[in-house]
Design a protein around this motif. Structure first.
Motif, PDB file in Angstrom:
ATOM      1  N   PHE A  18     -12.431   3.154  14.402  1.00  0.00           N
ATOM      2  CA  PHE A  18     -11.224   2.967  13.586  1.00  0.00           C
ATOM      3  C   PHE A  18      -9.948   3.037  14.427  1.00  0.00           C
ATOM      4  O   PHE A  18      -9.795   3.913  15.263  1.00  0.00           O
ATOM      5  CB  PHE A  18     -11.215   4.060  12.510  1.00  0.00           C
ATOM      6  N   SER A  19      -9.032   2.094  14.196  1.00  0.00           N
ATOM      7  CA  SER A  19      -7.713   2.147  14.832  1.00  0.00           C
ATOM      8  C   SER A  19      -6.635   1.881  13.792  1.00  0.00           C
ATOM      9  O   SER A  19      -6.500   0.766  13.295  1.00  0.00           O
ATOM     10  CB  SER A  19      -7.601   1.102  15.943  1.00  0.00           C
ATOM     11  N   PRO A  20      -5.852   2.921  13.440  1.00  0.00           N
ATOM     12  CA  PRO A  20      -4.820   2.736  12.410  1.00  0.00           C
ATOM     13  C   PRO A  20      -3.816   1.637  12.768  1.00  0.00           C
ATOM     14  O   PRO A  20      -3.385   0.886  11.899  1.00  0.00           O
ATOM     15  CB  PRO A  20      -4.137   4.094  12.312  1.00  0.00           C
ATOM     16  N   SER A  21      -3.462   1.535  14.062  1.00  0.00           N
ATOM     17  CA  SER A  21      -2.442   0.539  14.426  1.00  0.00           C
ATOM     18  C   SER A  21      -2.981  -0.881  14.306  1.00  0.00           C
ATOM     19  O   SER A  21      -2.285  -1.779  13.829  1.00  0.00           O
ATOM     20  CB  SER A  21      -1.905   0.809  15.840  1.00  0.00           C
ATOM     21  N   ILE A  56      -3.514   4.829   8.092  1.00  0.00           N
ATOM     22  CA  ILE A  56      -2.975   3.456   8.088  1.00  0.00           C
ATOM     23  C   ILE A  56      -1.598   3.449   7.398  1.00  0.00           C
ATOM     24  O   ILE A  56      -0.652   2.825   7.870  1.00  0.00           O
ATOM     25  CB  ILE A  56      -3.938   2.477   7.359  1.00  0.00           C
ATOM     26  N   VAL A  57      -1.495   4.171   6.273  1.00  0.00           N
ATOM     27  CA  VAL A  57      -0.228   4.260   5.533  1.00  0.00           C
ATOM     28  C   VAL A  57       0.883   4.800   6.443  1.00  0.00           C
ATOM     29  O   VAL A  57       1.987   4.250   6.499  1.00  0.00           O
ATOM     30  CB  VAL A  57      -0.394   5.160   4.278  1.00  0.00           C
ATOM     31  N   LYS A  58       0.558   5.885   7.166  1.00  0.00           N
ATOM     32  CA  LYS A  58       1.531   6.488   8.101  1.00  0.00           C
ATOM     33  C   LYS A  58       1.950   5.496   9.179  1.00  0.00           C
ATOM     34  O   LYS A  58       3.132   5.348   9.500  1.00  0.00           O
ATOM     35  CB  LYS A  58       0.884   7.694   8.791  1.00  0.00           C
ATOM     36  N   GLU A  59       0.959   4.849   9.767  1.00  0.00           N
ATOM     37  CA  GLU A  59       1.185   3.893  10.848  1.00  0.00           C
ATOM     38  C   GLU A  59       2.040   2.720  10.353  1.00  0.00           C
ATOM     39  O   GLU A  59       2.963   2.262  11.032  1.00  0.00           O
ATOM     40  CB  GLU A  59      -0.173   3.399  11.345  1.00  0.00           C
ATOM     41  N   TYR A  60       1.738   2.239   9.150  1.00  0.00           N
ATOM     42  CA  TYR A  60       2.451   1.105   8.547  1.00  0.00           C
ATOM     43  C   TYR A  60       3.922   1.457   8.364  1.00  0.00           C
ATOM     44  O   TYR A  60       4.819   0.680   8.693  1.00  0.00           O
ATOM     45  CB  TYR A  60       1.793   0.762   7.207  1.00  0.00           C
ATOM     46  N   LEU A  68       3.432   1.136   2.446  1.00  0.00           N
ATOM     47  CA  LEU A  68       2.358   0.160   2.238  1.00  0.00           C
ATOM     48  C   LEU A  68       2.146  -0.100   0.747  1.00  0.00           C
ATOM     49  O   LEU A  68       1.983  -1.245   0.321  1.00  0.00           O
ATOM     50  CB  LEU A  68       1.056   0.637   2.897  1.00  0.00           C
ATOM     51  N   LYS A  69       2.191   0.968  -0.061  1.00  0.00           N
ATOM     52  CA  LYS A  69       1.923   0.759  -1.494  1.00  0.00           C
ATOM     53  C   LYS A  69       2.974  -0.151  -2.137  1.00  0.00           C
ATOM     54  O   LYS A  69       2.655  -0.959  -3.009  1.00  0.00           O
ATOM     55  CB  LYS A  69       1.757   2.074  -2.244  1.00  0.00           C
ATOM     56  N   ASP A  70       4.219  -0.041  -1.688  1.00  0.00           N
ATOM     57  CA  ASP A  70       5.267  -0.910  -2.228  1.00  0.00           C
ATOM     58  C   ASP A  70       5.038  -2.370  -1.848  1.00  0.00           C
ATOM     59  O   ASP A  70       5.231  -3.274  -2.659  1.00  0.00           O
ATOM     60  CB  ASP A  70       6.646  -0.457  -1.747  1.00  0.00           C
ATOM     61  N   ASP A  71       4.605  -2.585  -0.608  1.00  0.00           N
ATOM     62  CA  ASP A  71       4.322  -3.954  -0.179  1.00  0.00           C
ATOM     63  C   ASP A  71       3.125  -4.531  -0.936  1.00  0.00           C
ATOM     64  O   ASP A  71       3.113  -5.713  -1.288  1.00  0.00           O
ATOM     65  CB  ASP A  71       4.079  -4.008   1.336  1.00  0.00           C
ATOM     66  N   LEU A  72       2.120  -3.695  -1.193  1.00  0.00           N
ATOM     67  CA  LEU A  72       0.952  -4.161  -1.960  1.00  0.00           C
ATOM     68  C   LEU A  72       1.389  -4.506  -3.385  1.00  0.00           C
ATOM     69  O   LEU A  72       1.008  -5.538  -3.934  1.00  0.00           O
ATOM     70  CB  LEU A  72      -0.146  -3.089  -1.987  1.00  0.00           C
ATOM     71  N   HIS A  82      -3.690  -2.764  -8.952  1.00  0.00           N
ATOM     72  CA  HIS A  82      -3.875  -1.350  -9.316  1.00  0.00           C
ATOM     73  C   HIS A  82      -4.948  -0.696  -8.452  1.00  0.00           C
ATOM     74  O   HIS A  82      -4.805   0.451  -8.030  1.00  0.00           O
ATOM     75  CB  HIS A  82      -4.250  -1.214 -10.802  1.00  0.00           C
ATOM     76  N   LEU A  83      -6.019  -1.432  -8.215  1.00  0.00           N
ATOM     77  CA  LEU A  83      -7.134  -0.893  -7.433  1.00  0.00           C
ATOM     78  C   LEU A  83      -6.730  -0.689  -5.972  1.00  0.00           C
ATOM     79  O   LEU A  83      -7.027   0.349  -5.369  1.00  0.00           O
ATOM     80  CB  LEU A  83      -8.340  -1.836  -7.542  1.00  0.00           C
ATOM     81  N   MET A  84      -6.018  -1.661  -5.393  1.00  0.00           N
ATOM     82  CA  MET A  84      -5.607  -1.535  -3.992  1.00  0.00           C
ATOM     83  C   MET A  84      -4.597  -0.405  -3.799  1.00  0.00           C
ATOM     84  O   MET A  84      -4.656   0.344  -2.823  1.00  0.00           O
ATOM     85  CB  MET A  84      -5.036  -2.862  -3.475  1.00  0.00           C
ATOM     86  N   VAL A  85      -3.691  -0.264  -4.744  1.00  0.00           N
ATOM     87  CA  VAL A  85      -2.723   0.837  -4.672  1.00  0.00           C
ATOM     88  C   VAL A  85      -3.461   2.172  -4.794  1.00  0.00           C
ATOM     89  O   VAL A  85      -3.161   3.137  -4.078  1.00  0.00           O
ATOM     90  CB  VAL A  85      -1.617   0.691  -5.748  1.00  0.00           C
ATOM     91  N   ALA A  86      -4.453   2.231  -5.686  1.00  0.00           N
ATOM     92  CA  ALA A  86      -5.258   3.458  -5.835  1.00  0.00           C
ATOM     93  C   ALA A  86      -5.917   3.837  -4.505  1.00  0.00           C
ATOM     94  O   ALA A  86      -5.966   5.012  -4.135  1.00  0.00           O
ATOM     95  CB  ALA A  86      -6.322   3.259  -6.910  1.00  0.00           C
ATOM     96  N   LEU A  87      -6.406   2.841  -3.793  1.00  0.00           N
ATOM     97  CA  LEU A  87      -7.098   3.110  -2.528  1.00  0.00           C
ATOM     98  C   LEU A  87      -6.180   3.722  -1.466  1.00  0.00           C
ATOM     99  O   LEU A  87      -6.638   4.491  -0.632  1.00  0.00           O
ATOM    100  CB  LEU A  87      -7.746   1.831  -1.986  1.00  0.00           C
ATOM    101  N   VAL A  88      -4.888   3.383  -1.491  1.00  0.00           N
ATOM    102  CA  VAL A  88      -3.993   3.936  -0.461  1.00  0.00           C
ATOM    103  C   VAL A  88      -3.259   5.198  -0.934  1.00  0.00           C
ATOM    104  O   VAL A  88      -2.385   5.719  -0.245  1.00  0.00           O
ATOM    105  CB  VAL A  88      -2.972   2.892   0.069  1.00  0.00           C
TER     106      VAL A  88
END
Length: 323
Positions: A18-21, A56-60, A68-72, A82-88
């Motif tokens: 895994f690589s967050p960046s 990933i959220v932090k890195e973004y 990230l959630k706002d962009d999604l 809704h599902l993608m926002v739930a995941l982050v």
């Protein structure tokens, strides 16, 4: 901290290498391009553990100065969004938001409140309460108090307090004593002493309650479920029956909730998303097994026949396989 939200029977695991960046950059490209590249979003967000998604959220945020959630939210729509926002969303915050949604607007979604509060551990509840206060600047208890009433309210508040015993020791003497108290509070009494039901069912460990219910059967020649149905009513009855169901078999309780969400006309996405996301790293494998056992077909096939598009693809990835 993550260990509170990770069990041994999940379908979602840490992604190797895994690589967050690298992930943050791929997500940014998927969102920024002409049209959104949903496939990339799904392949990343549905295949990383919750702890990895938080990185990933932090890195973004660090790389692009955006949530990230706002962009999604800005880029996706409907159930898939809704599902993608739930995941982050961090698990405790996700549960806090689900509880808020259950109490928002006119009418309360009692079934959702019951499901969340009966299936979370005391330690999880403490974290959820903290998250609730952080996000809404109001205590979870205050909101429950203003949206519910009577014995139902009392029991919900006891659960929201996160005071259920979590030790793995069981005490036979206590089980006998509690069983007798429950018998005296219900079957053996004119009228019912609801507080006794709340105290015992909302504060004892599930292992302890299992033993208490066996003792109860010895004393009264009845299953505790039948006594609750005969003695109590309304949402309070529903809540106590949910606790009994969870004590006997928690994955089966959640499998039944998924079955309800998927059967008949229309899908209850609110429930479907919540259980799939919140249990994906804890016990979704067991929930899948119980679903198959009880209904004769797999959860995977139920999702397949009831959902569509990117939403379906993501749910099936989280589900992890066909039974």
């Amino acid at each position: 901290m993550a260990s509170l939200w990770v069990g041994h029977r999940g379908t979602v695991r840490d992604y190797p290498g895994f690589s967050p960046s690298v992930d943050a950059e791929a997500i940014r490209k998927a969102i920024r391009g002409i049209g959104t590249d949903e496939k990339t979003l799904i392949s990343i967000l549905a295949e990383r553990s919750s702890a990895q998604r938080q990185l990933i959220v932090k890195e973004y945020q660090a790389a692009y100065g955006k949530e990230l959630k706002d962009d999604l939210k800005g880029d996706l729509s409907g159930h898939f969004e809704h599902l993608m926002v739930a995941l982050v969303t961090p698990p405790a915050v996700f549960d806090a938001k689900q509880l808020k949604k259950s109490m928002k607007g006119t009418g309360t979604d009692e079934d959702a409140l019951i499901e969340i509060l009966t299936t979370r551990t005391s330690r999880q509840m403490k974290e959820i309460s903290q998250a609730y206060y952080t996000v809404y600047k109001k205590s979870l208890g205050d909101d429950i108090s203003s949206e519910t009433s009577g014995d139902f309210r009392k029991a919900l508040l006891t659960l929201a307090d996160g005071r259920r015993d979590e030790s793995v020791k069981v005490d036979e003497h206590l089980a006998k004593k509690d069983a007798q108290i429950l018998y005296n509070a219900g079957e053996n009494k004119w009228g019912t002493d609801e507080d006794k039901f709340t105290e015992i069912l909302c504060l004892r460990s599930f292992l302890q309650l299992k033993l208490t219910f066996d003792e109860y059967r010895n004393i009264s020649q009845k299953d505790i479920e039948d006594s609750i149905k005969g003695e109590l009513s309304g949402h309070f009855e529903d809540l106590l029956l949910a606790i009994v169901h969870c004590v006997r078999n928690l994955p089966a309780f959640l499998a039944a909730r998924l079955y309800q969400a998927l059967k008949g006309a229309g899908t209850d996405e609110f429930t479907l998303n919540r259980i799939m996301v919140s249990r994906s790293e804890i016990d979704l494998l067991d929930i899948r097994a119980e679903f198959k056992k009880q209904y004769g077909y797999s959860l995977y096939s139920a999702i397949k026949s009831d959902t569509s598009g990117d939403y379906e693809v993501t749910l099936l990835k989280i589900c992890g396989g066909d039974d």
